[in-house]
Design an enzyme around this catalytic site. Structure first.
Site, PDB file in Angstrom:
ATOM      1  N   GLY A  29       2.288   0.199   9.148  1.00  0.00           N
ATOM      2  CA  GLY A  29       1.195  -0.543   8.524  1.00  0.00           C
ATOM      3  C   GLY A  29       1.685  -1.789   7.810  1.00  0.00           C
ATOM      4  O   GLY A  29       1.113  -2.877   7.960  1.00  0.00           O
ATOM      5  N   ASP A  30       2.746  -1.653   7.031  1.00  0.00           N
ATOM      6  CA  ASP A  30       3.319  -2.797   6.325  1.00  0.00           C
ATOM      7  C   ASP A  30       3.797  -3.866   7.304  1.00  0.00           C
ATOM      8  O   ASP A  30       3.540  -5.060   7.122  1.00  0.00           O
ATOM      9  CB  ASP A  30       4.508  -2.340   5.471  1.00  0.00           C
TER      10      ASP A  30
END
Length: 400
Positions: free
Chosen positions: A171-172
Site C-alpha cells: 500500500g505504501d
C-alpha cells in the site's frame, strides 16, 4: 546528451515525512536524477534508519535502498526557525513530497496555498492515508489500513482462513508510485502554463485503483470477490504445482493454444481435444480436477526438469524466486536487475536496480542512504547561504 545525464537532473525535490509512503516516491525521483533533499528530525531521523529484521555493522539494511541517491539534512520543523528554513528550501524546489497527516503542514503555515505564494511553480505531492479532503482526512492512516480499506486485504489469502497481508508494504509503495506519476504529469503541465499544482493521493485510493473489475462486478452481478489462494477462479490451469524435491513450480497455461502445448509436454495431447478442457470456460469449470491431474505429473520431476520441458514446448512457467535464485539467475545478471553500490558502513551492498530502463537516459544509483544530516553544510551553505558559525548556532539551538 552525456553518458551520465539522467532525465530528472536539474530538478530539486524537498522530501518531508518518514517511513515508506512518500519517501519511496522520493527514491524514484532521485533514481532518475532529481536532487532530493530529505528533511529529518535532528538526532532521530527517519524511523526507517532503524527498521528491518536485520542490521549489519549497526546499520539498517532497509535504509541504504529506500534513501539511496538522497541528501539528508536535519531540521526541527516544530520550531519557528526550522519552519522558516524549510520554507526557504521549498522556495528553491520544483517538488515538495510530504506524508504527514492531512492538515499538519497547514498548522505550520506551510500548506499549498501558502507555499505557492512564493513559489507558484511548486508541485506538492501529498501522500496520506485518506487524502486531503473528506470525513476521514484527519484520521491517522498506515499502509495496512489503506490496504484493508482499498480492498486488497479482503481478497488475499485462502478461503478457509482470515485475510492475510502481502509480504511487502504494498500500500505504501503503490501510493508513492502514484505520487511520482502525478508529480511528473504536473511537471508536464507546468511546462505549458508555468504553474505548479497539488498532487493528492490516499493510500486506500492507490490500492483501490488496482482492484480491476471488482466494483462493476458487485454493481451488476452482486458478486463480492473472495479469497482464492493460489488460483484465480475459472482461470485454468494457472497454479503452483509440486515437484519431486518438495518445492513448487508455477505453470500458466490458461490460453487454448498454450494448454495444448502443455498437454503435449505431459504426453497427453488428447486432453486438449477433450470437451472438459478444450475451451477456457470448460477448463474453468473443471479447474480442481485439472490441477490435480497436472500435480500428479509434475511431482515426478525436479523444477529444473520441468523448466526444460516447459521451455521446449513454449509454456509460461518458472520457479518461485527468493533472493538466492535472483542472485544466481542468468537473466537477472544479463539485465543487471541487481547492482552493487558502495556503502561506508556496509561495504558493497547488493540491491535492485532502477526500473524501468530508459534507452537514452537511464536512471542509476550513485550512493546509498546517507548519514543523518550528512549534507547540512552543503545544502544550508549553498542554498540558504548560511555560514559555518550560523550553522553551529542553529545546532546549539536544536534547530538542525
Amino acid at each position: 546528451m552525456t553518458e551520465n545525464t539522467r532525465p530528472l537532473e536539474g530538478l530539486r525535490v524537498v522530501e518531508m515525512g518518514a517511513f515508506i509512503a512518500g519517501p519511496f516516491c522520493g527514491q524514484m525521483l532521485a533514481d532518475f536524477g532529481a536532487e532530493v533533499i530529505k528533511i529529518e528530525a535532528p538526532g532521530v531521523g527517519d524511523p526507517m534508519r532503524q527498521w528491518g529484521r536485520h542490521r549489519h555493522n549497526g546499520k539498517s539494511l532497509w535504509w541504504p535502498v529506500l534513501a539511496r541517491n538522497k541528501k539528508s539534512v536535519t531540521l526541527n520543523l516544530k520550531s519557528e526557525k526550522g519552519r522558516k528554513m524549510a520554507r526557504e528550501l521549498v522556495d528553491s524546489a520544483d517538488f515538495l513530497v510530504e506524508n504527514f497527516r492531512a492538515g499538519m503542514l497547514e498548522k505550520w503555515g506551510m500548506g499549498y496555498e501558502n507555499l505557492k505564494e512564493t513559489n507558484p511553480g511548486l508541485i506538492m505531492i501529498r501522500v496520506s492515508g485518506y487524502g486531503q479532503t473528506g470525513p476521514y482526512k484527519d484520521k491517522p492512516g498506515f499502509g495496512s489500513i489503506g490496504e484493508a480499506m482499498g480492498g486488497i486485504r479482503y481478497i488475499t489469502g485462502y478461503p478457509d482462513r482470515p485475510p492475510t497481508r502481502i509480504g511487502i508494504s504494498i500500500g505504501d509503495s503503490l501510493t508513492s508510485v502514484f505520487g511520482a506519476i502525478g508529480g511528473l504529469v504536473a511537471l508536464h503541465q507546468r511546462q505549458k502554463t508555468g504553474k505548479g499544482q497539488m498532487v493528492d493521493i490516499g493510500i486506500y485510493e492507490a490500492v483501490l485503483s488496482m482492484m480491476e473489475s471488482m466494483i462493476p462486478e458487485f454493481q451488476f452481478a452482486g458478486e463480492i470477490r473472495e479469497r482464492t489462494g493460489s488460483v484465480l477462479p475459472n482461470v485454468a490451469p494457472s497454479n503452483i504445482y509440486p515437484t519431486s524435491t518438495g518445492g513448487f513450480f508455477v505453470i500458466a497455461a490458461n490460453a487454448d493454444n498454450i494448454f495444448g502445448r502443455l498437454c503435449k509436454a505431459m504426453g497427453k495431447p488428447e486432453l486438449a481435444e477433450d470437451a472438459r478442457y478444450s475451451t477456457h470456460t470448460a477448463r474453468g469449470e473443471h479447474q480442481a480436477e485439472l490441477d490435480d491431474m497436472i500435480s500428479e505429473w509434475t511431482v515426478n520431476y525436479t523444477a529444473k526438469e520441468l523448466q526444460i520441458m516447459m521451455d521446449e514446448h513454449g509454456v509460461p512457467a518458472g520457479l518461485i524466486f527468493t533472493p538466492r535464485e535472483m542472485l544466481q539467475d542468468p537473466h537477472f545478471k544479463a539485465r543487471k536487475a541487481i547492482i552493487e553500490v558502495a556503502d561506508k558502513a556496509l561495504g558493497s551492498v547488493k540491491m535492485q536496480n532502477v526500473f524501468p530502463y530508459l534507452s537514452e537516459t537511464p536512471g542509476g544509483v550513485k550512493w546509498t542512504g546517507p548519514d543523518l544530516g550528512e549534507h547540512n553544510e552543503a545544502i544550508y551553505g549553498d542554498i540558504l547561504q548560511l555560514s559555518a558559525s550560523q550553522l553551529e548556532e542553529l545546532k546549539k539551538e536544536g534547530v538542525i
